[in-house]
Write a protein that holds these residues in place. Structure first.
Motif, PDB file in Angstrom:
ATOM      1  N   ASP A 377       9.432  19.704 -12.394  1.00 22.41           N
ATOM      2  CA  ASP A 377       9.220  20.633 -13.502  1.00 22.41           C
ATOM      3  C   ASP A 377      10.055  21.876 -13.221  1.00 22.41           C
ATOM      4  OD1 ASP A 377       8.244  21.768 -15.811  1.00 22.41           O
ATOM      5  OD2 ASP A 377       6.242  22.205 -15.014  1.00 22.41           O
ATOM      6  N   GLN A 378      10.189  22.724 -14.221  1.00 24.31           N
ATOM      7  CA  GLN A 378      10.926  23.970 -14.054  1.00 24.31           C
ATOM      8  C   GLN A 378      10.204  24.874 -13.053  1.00 24.31           C
ATOM      9  OE1 GLN A 378      13.958  24.744 -15.474  1.00 24.31           O
ATOM     10  NE2 GLN A 378      13.898  22.604 -16.180  1.00 24.31           N
ATOM     11  N   LEU A 379      10.926  25.333 -12.042  1.00 24.10           N
ATOM     12  CA  LEU A 379      10.323  26.157 -10.999  1.00 24.10           C
ATOM     13  C   LEU A 379       9.745  27.449 -11.560  1.00 24.10           C
ATOM     14  CD1 LEU A 379       9.767  26.654  -7.973  1.00 24.10           C
ATOM     15  CD2 LEU A 379      12.074  27.639  -7.810  1.00 24.10           C
ATOM     16  N   ALA A 380      10.339  27.974 -12.621  1.00 23.48           N
ATOM     17  CA  ALA A 380       9.873  29.241 -13.194  1.00 23.48           C
ATOM     18  C   ALA A 380       8.405  29.197 -13.590  1.00 23.48           C
ATOM     19  CB  ALA A 380      10.729  29.607 -14.408  1.00 23.48           C
ATOM     20  N   ASN A 381       7.896  27.997 -13.893  1.00 23.52           N
ATOM     21  CA  ASN A 381       6.492  27.854 -14.290  1.00 23.52           C
ATOM     22  C   ASN A 381       5.530  28.041 -13.127  1.00 23.52           C
ATOM     23  OD1 ASN A 381       7.334  27.225 -16.907  1.00 23.52           O
ATOM     24  ND2 ASN A 381       7.386  25.020 -16.487  1.00 23.52           N
ATOM     25  N   TYR A 382       6.066  28.187 -11.901  1.00 29.08           N
ATOM     26  CA  TYR A 382       5.228  28.229 -10.705  1.00 29.08           C
ATOM     27  C   TYR A 382       5.472  29.484  -9.866  1.00 29.08           C
ATOM     28  CZ  TYR A 382       4.633  23.416 -12.083  1.00 29.08           C
ATOM     29  OH  TYR A 382       4.345  22.286 -12.810  1.00 29.08           O
ATOM     30  N   LEU A 383       6.127  30.458 -10.419  1.00 32.61           N
ATOM     31  CA  LEU A 383       6.494  31.653  -9.664  1.00 32.61           C
ATOM     32  C   LEU A 383       5.680  32.862 -10.099  1.00 32.61           C
ATOM     33  CD1 LEU A 383      10.411  31.376  -9.624  1.00 32.61           C
ATOM     34  CD2 LEU A 383       8.764  30.540  -7.928  1.00 32.61           C
ATOM     35  N   GLY A 384       5.267  33.663  -9.110  1.00 31.30           N
ATOM     36  CA  GLY A 384       4.705  34.969  -9.400  1.00 31.30           C
ATOM     37  C   GLY A 384       3.207  35.026  -9.570  1.00 31.30           C
ATOM     38  N   PHE A 385       2.488  33.915  -9.395  1.00 31.16           N
ATOM     39  CA  PHE A 385       1.026  33.943  -9.536  1.00 31.16           C
ATOM     40  C   PHE A 385       0.416  32.901  -8.598  1.00 31.16           C
ATOM     41  CE2 PHE A 385       3.033  31.693 -13.100  1.00 31.16           C
ATOM     42  CZ  PHE A 385       2.628  30.388 -12.845  1.00 31.16           C
ATOM     43  N   TRP A 386      -0.881  33.062  -8.362  1.00 33.40           N
ATOM     44  CA  TRP A 386      -1.588  32.163  -7.455  1.00 33.40           C
ATOM     45  C   TRP A 386      -1.843  30.819  -8.126  1.00 33.40           C
ATOM     46  CZ3 TRP A 386      -2.556  32.391  -2.391  1.00 33.40           C
ATOM     47  CH2 TRP A 386      -2.389  33.625  -1.755  1.00 33.40           C
ATOM     48  N   ILE A 387      -1.625  29.758  -7.359  1.00 33.18           N
ATOM     49  CA  ILE A 387      -1.803  28.384  -7.833  1.00 33.18           C
ATOM     50  C   ILE A 387      -2.778  27.671  -6.906  1.00 33.18           C
ATOM     51  CG2 ILE A 387      -0.656  26.158  -8.186  1.00 33.18           C
ATOM     52  CD1 ILE A 387       1.898  27.738  -8.830  1.00 33.18           C
ATOM     53  N   HIS A 388      -3.717  26.942  -7.498  1.00 31.49           N
ATOM     54  CA  HIS A 388      -4.650  26.117  -6.727  1.00 31.49           C
ATOM     55  C   HIS A 388      -4.168  24.670  -6.763  1.00 31.49           C
ATOM     56  CE1 HIS A 388      -8.367  24.763  -4.901  1.00 31.49           C
ATOM     57  NE2 HIS A 388      -8.510  23.870  -5.866  1.00 31.49           N
ATOM     58  N   VAL A 389      -4.073  24.052  -5.584  1.00 29.28           N
ATOM     59  CA  VAL A 389      -3.565  22.688  -5.457  1.00 29.28           C
ATOM     60  C   VAL A 389      -4.654  21.793  -4.884  1.00 29.28           C
ATOM     61  CG1 VAL A 389      -1.726  21.223  -4.534  1.00 29.28           C
ATOM     62  CG2 VAL A 389      -1.294  23.659  -4.946  1.00 29.28           C
ATOM     63  N   GLU A 390      -4.778  20.597  -5.442  1.00 29.50           N
ATOM     64  CA  GLU A 390      -5.677  19.581  -4.905  1.00 29.50           C
ATOM     65  C   GLU A 390      -4.895  18.287  -4.717  1.00 29.50           C
ATOM     66  OE1 GLU A 390      -8.915  19.276  -7.634  1.00 29.50           O
ATOM     67  OE2 GLU A 390      -9.813  21.184  -7.016  1.00 29.50           O
ATOM     68  N   VAL A 391      -5.022  17.690  -3.541  1.00 29.88           N
ATOM     69  CA  VAL A 391      -4.320  16.450  -3.201  1.00 29.88           C
ATOM     70  C   VAL A 391      -5.332  15.462  -2.641  1.00 29.88           C
ATOM     71  CG1 VAL A 391      -2.730  15.408  -1.525  1.00 29.88           C
ATOM     72  CG2 VAL A 391      -2.034  17.441  -2.804  1.00 29.88           C
ATOM     73  N   GLU A 392      -5.210  14.208  -3.050  1.00 28.70           N
ATOM     74  CA  GLU A 392      -6.028  13.142  -2.478  1.00 28.70           C
ATOM     75  C   GLU A 392      -5.165  11.891  -2.366  1.00 28.70           C
ATOM     76  OE1 GLU A 392     -10.583  12.009  -2.982  1.00 28.70           O
ATOM     77  OE2 GLU A 392      -9.425  11.397  -4.742  1.00 28.70           O
ATOM     78  N   TYR A 393      -5.246  11.204  -1.229  1.00 25.82           N
ATOM     79  CA  TYR A 393      -4.456   9.985  -1.071  1.00 25.82           C
ATOM     80  C   TYR A 393      -5.172   9.008  -0.152  1.00 25.82           C
ATOM     81  CZ  TYR A 393      -2.852  12.040   3.380  1.00 25.82           C
ATOM     82  OH  TYR A 393      -2.794  12.599   4.632  1.00 25.82           O
ATOM     83  N   THR A 394      -4.821   7.737  -0.304  1.00 25.24           N
ATOM     84  CA  THR A 394      -5.357   6.667   0.528  1.00 25.24           C
ATOM     85  C   THR A 394      -4.258   6.175   1.457  1.00 25.24           C
ATOM     86  OG1 THR A 394      -6.899   5.988  -1.195  1.00 25.24           O
ATOM     87  CG2 THR A 394      -6.444   4.394   0.545  1.00 25.24           C
ATOM     88  N   CYS A 395      -4.559   6.109   2.738  1.00 23.20           N
ATOM     89  CA  CYS A 395      -3.591   5.696   3.753  1.00 23.20           C
ATOM     90  C   CYS A 395      -3.486   4.171   3.748  1.00 23.20           C
ATOM     91  CB  CYS A 395      -4.026   6.186   5.134  1.00 23.20           C
ATOM     92  SG  CYS A 395      -4.281   7.967   5.260  1.00 23.20           S
ATOM     93  N   ALA A 396      -2.509   3.639   3.029  1.00 25.85           N
ATOM     94  CA  ALA A 396      -2.353   2.191   2.916  1.00 25.85           C
ATOM     95  C   ALA A 396      -0.945   1.875   2.433  1.00 25.85           C
ATOM     96  CB  ALA A 396      -3.383   1.608   1.943  1.00 25.85           C
ATOM     97  N   THR A 397      -0.487   0.660   2.721  1.00 26.53           N
ATOM     98  CA  THR A 397       0.841   0.258   2.259  1.00 26.53           C
ATOM     99  C   THR A 397       0.892   0.213   0.733  1.00 26.53           C
ATOM    100  OG1 THR A 397       0.132  -2.035   2.576  1.00 26.53           O
ATOM    101  CG2 THR A 397       1.422  -1.029   4.338  1.00 26.53           C
ATOM    102  N   ALA A 398      -0.206  -0.175   0.117  1.00 21.52           N
ATOM    103  CA  ALA A 398      -0.339  -0.063  -1.338  1.00 21.52           C
ATOM    104  C   ALA A 398      -1.446   0.946  -1.596  1.00 21.52           C
ATOM    105  CB  ALA A 398      -0.663  -1.414  -1.967  1.00 21.52           C
ATOM    106  N   GLY A 399      -1.130   2.208  -1.373  1.00 23.54           N
ATOM    107  CA  GLY A 399      -2.129   3.262  -1.422  1.00 23.54           C
ATOM    108  C   GLY A 399      -2.204   3.938  -2.777  1.00 23.54           C
TER     109      GLY A 399
END
Length: 471
Positions: A377-399
C-alpha cells in the motif's frame, strides 16, 4: 478466587468474570490493607460477593482461608494468583539490585506464597465441578515465581497432592491446568495501568479467554515503564537473554531509549538508527540494525514450534517524513532458527521503488527462501500517527498467516490480510521467533536519513491465549 484484591488488574478480572461470565468471585486482600467499605464497584455497579484477607506466606493462614471458603462458599474452580506478596522493597526483584542474602529472602517469599496456595487449594480444584485452573500472574519472565506449566518440581507436587487427596490416580492433564501470565511492569497499579486502562481491560480479557480454553498457556506483555536508562535490562528480563541488537559498540550511545509520548500520554520505546554512525553490531558494515527479539535463550513460551499457533500485537509510529530506500528496511520480522533460516518468513518493509513510489510492503519468503510481495500500500497512509498491529500465524509447511493494522486515534482499519495456505515452516527449522525495530540496508544510502521509530504495548502469546481480537 483472585488474590491481591487491591490490584486494579485483579479487580478488572473480577469485573469481567461477573459481568460477562456470571461468575461468583472471591477477592482476597493482603494483610494490613484497608478493605473497601462496600463490595460494589462504582464504575460498573458490580457486586464482589465475598472478600477475605490472608497472608499467603503463612501456611496456617492459607489453610484457614481455605477452610473458611469451603464452609462459606463451597469449592472453587479457578484460582488466580496475581503475583504480589509483601516484600521489603518496591524495587524490581533482581539479583543485581539486592545483596545475595536479600535476594534469597525475597525469592523465598514469592515461591512460598505460590507453594502455600498450591498445597492448600489443588485438592479443591481437583474436586471442583469443572476442570480446575491455577493461574499465576508475574511481572517479568525472570521473576522468582516458577513457571507452573514447565516446572517439573511443581508438576510432581501437583501429582502427589492429587493422589493424596483421594488415593486415586492423578487427574488427567486437561483436568487441572497450570498457567503463567507474564508482563513487565513492576509498578503497574501505581504508575502505568492508571494510564493504560484499555490495556488493563485487554489483559484481563486475555487471561479469562485462556482459562475458558482449558489449556495450559502463557502470555507475555512488554510495556515501556519510563525508566530509559534501564531499557536494555527491561528487554532482557521480559524476552530472555540479550534481547536487543544495537550498534552501541561503534556508536556509543543507547540506541533503544524511552520517552513520554505527548499524544498517548505514556512512556514508549524509541528505536534510533543513524546512517553514517551505525552498523550491524560491529559485525556487518553494509547495513544498520536496532532491533529486539526472542531467540534461543528465551523461554519456550516465546517461541513458535511446529504445529503451534502464535500471535503478537504491538503499537508503532513512523515519522511523517520517514524515508525508505530501494533496498530493505525491516520494521518487523518472523524468523526461523535452525535449518533453512537465512531469510525471514514475513517482513513489514517500507520501500522506495525504482520509479520513486514509496510503499509499505508485506513480504513472504517460503520454500528455498524465495521472496514475494504478498501485499502493499502507499506508505503515506502509515506515516505520522500511531498504528496498532495484530499478527497471528501457524507454524506449518501449509500454515496460516493473518495481519491487521488499525489507526489508534480513530480506529480506522488500514489493512487486513489473511492467507490460509502459506508456508510458515522450512526443512530443519527448530522454532520461530519475532523481531521488531529498524533494520536497514545501506546499499541506497543517499535515500536514507537518521530515523527514530516508536514502539510500545507488545503482546506475545500462543493459543489458546491470543493477542488478536478478531480475524
Amino acid at each position: 478466587m483472585i488474590t491481591n484484591g487491591n490490584s486494579k488488574l485483579s479487580q478488572e478480572i473480577a469485573r469481567q468474570m461477573i459481568s460477562d461470565h456470571q461468575c461468583k468471585v472471591i477477592l482476597v486482600f493482603e494483610p494490613n490493607v484497608q478493605l473497601p467499605s462496600k463490595k460494589s464497584d462504582s464504575k460498573n455497579n458490580l457486586i464482589f460477593e465475598t472478600i477475605y484477607q490472608c497472608n499467603f506466606l503463612d501456611h496456617n493462614e492459607v489453610k484457614k482461608l481455605r477452610n473458611e471458603i469451603y464452609q462459606n462458599d463451597g469449592t472453587i474452580d479457578i484460582l488466580i494468583e496475581n503475583g504480589r506478596v509483601p516484600t521489603a522493597s518496591k524495587d524490581p526483584l533482581s539479583i543485581f539490585a539486592f545483596s545475595p542474602d536479600r535476594f534469597i529472602e525475597e525469592t523465598s517469599n514469592k515461591i512460598t506464597s505460590t507453594l502455600n496456595l498450591l498445597i492448600n487449594f489443588v485438592p479443591a480444584l481437583k474436586h471442583s465441578t469443572r476442570p480446575g485452573h491455577f493461574v499465576t500472574i508475574q511481572s517479568d519472565a525472570s521473576g522468582a515465581r516458577p513457571f507452573l506449566e514447565t516446572s517439573p518440581e511443581i508438576k510432581e507436587l501437583v501429582r502427589s497432592l492429587n493422589v493424596e487427596a483421594d488415593n486415586e490416580k492423578p487427574r488427567a492433564p486437561n483436568e487441572l491446568c497450570l498457567s503463567t501470565v507474564v508482563y513487565n511492569d513492576n509498578k503497574s497499579d501505581s504508575k502505568l495501568f492508571k494510564k493504560f486502562e484499555l490495556n488493563l481491560h485487554e489483559m484481563a480479557g486475555t487471561i479469562i479467554r485462556g482459562i475458558q480454553s482449558e489449556k495450559q498457556v502463557v502470555v507475555t506483555y512488554l510495556l515501556a515503564d519510563g525508566d530509559s536508562p534501564g531499557t536494555y535490562s527491561l528487554l532482557n528480563r521480559v524476552l530472555g537473554g540479550t534481547a536487543y541488537e544495537v550498534p552501541d559498540c561503534v556508536h556509543p550511545i543507547q540506541h533503544i531509549t524511552q520517552q513520554t509520548d505527548a499524544e498517548l500520554g505514556q512512556p514508549v520505546f524509541v528505536f534510533h538508527s543513524h546512517v553514517d554512525l551505525d552498523n550491524d553490531r560491529c559485525r556487518v558494515f553494509d547495513r544498520v540494525r536496532t532491533e529486539i527479539k526472542t531467540h534461543a535463550p528465551s523461554p519456550d513460551h516465546l517461541k513458535g514450534f511446529y504445529g503451534e499457533t502464535v500471535s503478537y500485537a504491538w503499537d508503532f509510529k513512523l515519522d511523517a517524513l520517514f524515508q525508505p530506500a530501494t533496498s530493505f528496511t525491516h520494521l518487523f520480522q518472523v524468523k526461523a532458527v535452525g535449518g533453512e533460516d537465512s531469510q525471514p518468513f514475513i517482513t513489514i518493509t517500507p520501500r522506495l521503488t525504482s520509479v520513486g513510489t514509496r510503499l509499505l510492503q508485506l513480504i513472504h519468503s517460503g520454500f528455498n527462501s524465495a521472496q514475494s510481495t504478498i501485499w502493499q500500500d502507499q506508505l503515506a497512509n502509515y506515516l505520522g500517527f500511531w498504528i496498532h498491529v495484530e499478527v497471528e500465524y501457524t507454524c506449518a509447511t501449509a500454515g496460516r498467516f493473518h495481519i491487521n493494522m488499525t489507526r489508534k486515534d480513530n480506529g480506522q482499519t488500514l489493512m487486513s490480510f489473511t492467507n490460509n495456505n502459506i508456508e510458515m515452516w522450512r526443512t530443519g527449522n527448530t522454532f520461530q521467533r519475532p523481531k521488531w525495530g529498524i533494520y536497514r540496508s545501506l546499499n541506497n544510502r543517499v535515500s536514507l536519513r537518521d530515523e527514530r521509530v516508536f514502539f510500545n504495548n507488545f503482546c506475545l502469546a500462543k493459543e489458546p491465549y491470543r493477542c488478536v481480537k478478531n480475524n
